[in-house]
Scaffold this motif. Sequence first.
Motif, PDB file in Angstrom:
ATOM      1  N   PRO A   1      -2.668  -5.086   6.137  1.00  0.00           N
ATOM      2  CA  PRO A   1      -3.799  -5.289   5.220  1.00  0.00           C
ATOM      3  C   PRO A   1      -3.593  -6.440   4.238  1.00  0.00           C
ATOM      4  O   PRO A   1      -4.518  -7.209   4.001  1.00  0.00           O
ATOM      5  N   HIS A   2      -2.385  -6.562   3.685  1.00  0.00           N
ATOM      6  CA  HIS A   2      -2.256  -7.589   2.645  1.00  0.00           C
ATOM      7  C   HIS A   2      -2.386  -8.999   3.206  1.00  0.00           C
ATOM      8  O   HIS A   2      -2.835  -9.906   2.513  1.00  0.00           O
TER       9      HIS A   2
ATOM     10  N   VAL B   1      -6.152  -9.648   3.521  1.00  0.00           N
ATOM     11  CA  VAL B   1      -6.771  -9.999   2.239  1.00  0.00           C
ATOM     12  C   VAL B   1      -6.558 -11.484   1.970  1.00  0.00           C
ATOM     13  O   VAL B   1      -7.463 -12.185   1.533  1.00  0.00           O
TER      14      VAL B   1
ATOM     15  N   GLN C   1     -12.867   4.712  -4.065  1.00  0.00           N
ATOM     16  CA  GLN C   1     -11.410   4.632  -4.231  1.00  0.00           C
ATOM     17  C   GLN C   1     -10.968   3.633  -5.282  1.00  0.00           C
ATOM     18  O   GLN C   1     -10.048   2.841  -5.064  1.00  0.00           O
TER      19      GLN C   1
ATOM     20  N   PHE D   1      -9.077   2.925  -8.887  1.00  0.00           N
ATOM     21  CA  PHE D   1      -7.892   3.551  -9.476  1.00  0.00           C
ATOM     22  C   PHE D   1      -8.302   4.180 -10.805  1.00  0.00           C
ATOM     23  O   PHE D   1      -8.386   3.513 -11.833  1.00  0.00           O
TER      24      PHE D   1
ATOM     25  N   LEU E   1      -6.232   3.818 -13.952  1.00  0.00           N
ATOM     26  CA  LEU E   1      -6.059   2.480 -14.513  1.00  0.00           C
ATOM     27  C   LEU E   1      -7.349   2.051 -15.217  1.00  0.00           C
ATOM     28  O   LEU E   1      -8.409   2.614 -14.981  1.00  0.00           O
TER      29      LEU E   1
ATOM     30  N   LEU F   1      -6.150  -6.048  -9.992  1.00  0.00           N
ATOM     31  CA  LEU F   1      -5.622  -5.727  -8.664  1.00  0.00           C
ATOM     32  C   LEU F   1      -6.475  -6.348  -7.577  1.00  0.00           C
ATOM     33  O   LEU F   1      -5.963  -6.780  -6.545  1.00  0.00           O
TER      34      LEU F   1
ATOM     35  N   TYR G   1      -5.214  -9.591  -6.813  1.00  0.00           N
ATOM     36  CA  TYR G   1      -3.747  -9.537  -6.662  1.00  0.00           C
ATOM     37  C   TYR G   1      -3.195 -10.707  -5.855  1.00  0.00           C
ATOM     38  O   TYR G   1      -2.140 -11.241  -6.149  1.00  0.00           O
ATOM     39  N   ARG G   2      -3.908 -11.097  -4.793  1.00  0.00           N
ATOM     40  CA  ARG G   2      -3.405 -12.151  -3.916  1.00  0.00           C
ATOM     41  C   ARG G   2      -3.811 -13.542  -4.375  1.00  0.00           C
ATOM     42  O   ARG G   2      -3.381 -14.535  -3.806  1.00  0.00           O
TER      43      ARG G   2
ATOM     44  N   ALA H   1      -0.805   1.446  -9.184  1.00  0.00           N
ATOM     45  CA  ALA H   1      -1.913   1.587  -8.235  1.00  0.00           C
ATOM     46  C   ALA H   1      -1.433   2.300  -6.974  1.00  0.00           C
ATOM     47  O   ALA H   1      -2.092   3.216  -6.477  1.00  0.00           O
TER      48      ALA H   1
ATOM     49  N   ASN I   1      -2.985   5.681  -5.332  1.00  0.00           N
ATOM     50  CA  ASN I   1      -3.685   5.652  -4.048  1.00  0.00           C
ATOM     51  C   ASN I   1      -3.165   4.452  -3.256  1.00  0.00           C
ATOM     52  O   ASN I   1      -3.651   3.334  -3.400  1.00  0.00           O
TER      53      ASN I   1
ATOM     54  N   THR J   1      -3.333   3.650  -0.157  1.00  0.00           N
ATOM     55  CA  THR J   1      -4.252   3.023   0.799  1.00  0.00           C
ATOM     56  C   THR J   1      -5.143   2.003   0.095  1.00  0.00           C
ATOM     57  O   THR J   1      -5.305   0.864   0.553  1.00  0.00           O
ATOM     58  N   ALA J   2      -5.704   2.418  -1.025  1.00  0.00           N
ATOM     59  CA  ALA J   2      -6.580   1.496  -1.755  1.00  0.00           C
ATOM     60  C   ALA J   2      -5.774   0.300  -2.254  1.00  0.00           C
ATOM     61  O   ALA J   2      -6.265  -0.823  -2.246  1.00  0.00           O
ATOM     62  N   ALA J   3      -4.530   0.537  -2.651  1.00  0.00           N
ATOM     63  CA  ALA J   3      -3.698  -0.581  -3.127  1.00  0.00           C
ATOM     64  C   ALA J   3      -3.481  -1.595  -2.007  1.00  0.00           C
ATOM     65  O   ALA J   3      -3.532  -2.806  -2.228  1.00  0.00           O
ATOM     66  N   LYS J   4      -3.271  -1.090  -0.792  1.00  0.00           N
ATOM     67  CA  LYS J   4      -3.109  -2.015   0.338  1.00  0.00           C
ATOM     68  C   LYS J   4      -4.351  -2.871   0.499  1.00  0.00           C
ATOM     69  O   LYS J   4      -4.270  -4.055   0.806  1.00  0.00           O
ATOM     70  N   LEU J   5      -5.506  -2.245   0.311  1.00  0.00           N
ATOM     71  CA  LEU J   5      -6.759  -2.991   0.480  1.00  0.00           C
ATOM     72  C   LEU J   5      -6.944  -4.053  -0.595  1.00  0.00           C
ATOM     73  O   LEU J   5      -7.755  -4.963  -0.447  1.00  0.00           O
ATOM     74  N   MET J   6      -6.197  -3.946  -1.693  1.00  0.00           N
ATOM     75  CA  MET J   6      -6.242  -4.983  -2.721  1.00  0.00           C
ATOM     76  C   MET J   6      -5.337  -6.152  -2.358  1.00  0.00           C
ATOM     77  O   MET J   6      -5.250  -7.131  -3.079  1.00  0.00           O
ATOM     78  N   GLY J   7      -4.578  -6.002  -1.268  1.00  0.00           N
ATOM     79  CA  GLY J   7      -3.641  -7.052  -0.892  1.00  0.00           C
ATOM     80  C   GLY J   7      -2.226  -6.755  -1.350  1.00  0.00           C
ATOM     81  O   GLY J   7      -1.338  -7.602  -1.268  1.00  0.00           O
ATOM     82  N   VAL J   8      -1.993  -5.541  -1.861  1.00  0.00           N
ATOM     83  CA  VAL J   8      -0.647  -5.172  -2.288  1.00  0.00           C
ATOM     84  C   VAL J   8       0.194  -4.851  -1.051  1.00  0.00           C
ATOM     85  O   VAL J   8      -0.233  -4.084  -0.196  1.00  0.00           O
TER      86      VAL J   8
END
Lengths: 236, 298
Positions: free
Chosen positions: A70-71, A74, A86, A88, A91, A99, A102-103, B173, B177, B179-186
């Motif tokens: 995934p990253h 993105v 979904q 956060f 936060l 976030l 983030y990239r 993050a 969650n 999964t959601a963090a991965k979707l942010m590019g983490v």
Amino acid sequence: MLEARNLKVSYGHIDAVRGITFRVEAGEIVSLIGANGAGKSTTLRAISGLIRPRAGEIVFEGKPIEKAPPHELVKLGIVHVPESRQIFGRLSVAENLALGGYRARDKHALSERLDYVFGIFPILKERYRRSSGVLSGGEQQMLAIGRALMSGPKLLLLDEPSLGLAPIYVQRVMDVISQLRDRGITILLVEQNVHEALHISDKTWLLENGRIVLFGKSGELLYNEQIRDSYLGGGI
Amino acid sequence: MDFFAGSLISGLQLGSIYALIAIGYSIVYGILRLINFAHGDLLMVATYGAWILIARGLSLPFAVIGSVLITVAFGLVIERAAYRPLRDAGEEATLITSLAVSIFLQNLFLMVFTPKNRAFALPGFFSEKLVLGGAGSITITNMSIVIFVVTGGLIAAVSLIIKKTRLGIAMRACAENSTAAKLMGVNLNAVVVFAFVVGSALAAVAGVLYSGQYVSFNPSMGFMIGIKAFAAAVIGGIGSFAGAAAGGVLLGVLEILFACYLPEGAGVYQTAFVFLVLIVVLLFKPNGLFGAAEGRRS
Ligand SMILES: Nc1ncnc2c1ncn2[C@@H]1O[C@H](COP(=O)(O)OP(=O)(O)O)[C@@H](O)[C@H]1O
Ligand SMILES: [Mg+2]
């Protein structure tokens, strides 16, 4: 821009997506519709790298991406706004938006995007320092979309953005989606609200039991009998 | 009164060491839902690391830095070799694996260093006392001051990192969650590595401070401290940074107060009383004192 060829995705023994082929052209809103359990979310998850397809290919701007995490996707410009938002909740709104970017390392671009997001969703500016857990459902959906925009996506995957929203918010979200397309962002929209999806999108793919059963220009599908009978309650 | 003040100082000192260890348990658990029972053994690794480096003639500060590096290397190898391959195998599998890693580390060090008790020969400076009050009856050693300054500074620094930095926000993050963090590019692996680096480094410092203060050590030293620090993390609310720090301090203070104030004969059961506190806290607050009430969505 995006093409899936003979894509198959399973959860253990459950075949959720059974060999679908579809395309999304740059600059369009393409909707993917179908009943609950048809495999729409699974398709998005495969595109954004959350699940590895069992077979088939996904090509984005000429590159195969079905094995990318995934990253990396993105970074390539594919951003997935998942089902049920979904965000956060522990936060702040500010941290959620950070976030989203983030990239993106370009500070200037980030602050421009933040201004853009505040422009389309002023409520996020008002609530910027607040915990996002206290936002209403509609506000959370705005945050989820705003957050996705922070990375500067080329292709936005939206999973049921109107689900559970009051009608006034549904309209706002649909307006924003059109606006994003006009800005050059390509959109793959998954919706149960078939009526809205057909009105807003350029083309539509219909998914049933993990298979594509119909494709056409959205404007024409509004008058398609199969669609009218099964998805528009027999009339508009 | 003075006896109480003295016990309190000892308790805070022990508690601040527990806090450093508990933070490591908590941040790793927060992200991976992994109870890393090998975490306590990293204290032992750090202690032997510092001991060897000192024996090789390194000055104390460099030996401590070297020991931190060695311990972080152990932490990273354990994550990569034992936990990452089991990332999706479920909590029971990784829990058992962490016990196996713990036993492996203890036995490895038993083989290399024998079960013999060892001790640091610290410079006399550390045991010099400062009078705080009570007409000379409340005193504090330089070692205690070092412990307070180092643990306080590290807790503040890590707390800032987690609050303010890009990786820190990503870590929180992922804890909520992933999964959601991965979707942010983490990149989840990067965040996990970061958590193991921070946790192992804190455990290393805790190990050196603990062994410096409480004299002798052997390859099994990590077990009991590890369990207590784990209990501290649970009391605070596992997954919560502030909870781990507070739980650690609370547990240390209670342990010393039990040891000092329980009636004759019961004091030796201080550890049992400590775990009694754990049980009572969990009865009333199942998520710990600072625990997040909501479960993870993923
Ligand atoms: N995590 C999962 N584990 C097992 N089966 C799943 C999972 N997610 C979805 N499914 C199954 O896969 C099929 C497609 O689901 P989904 O893609 O969520 O459909 P849709 O988004 O169109 O409602 C359904 O039969 C669903 O029960
Ligand atoms: Mg769905």
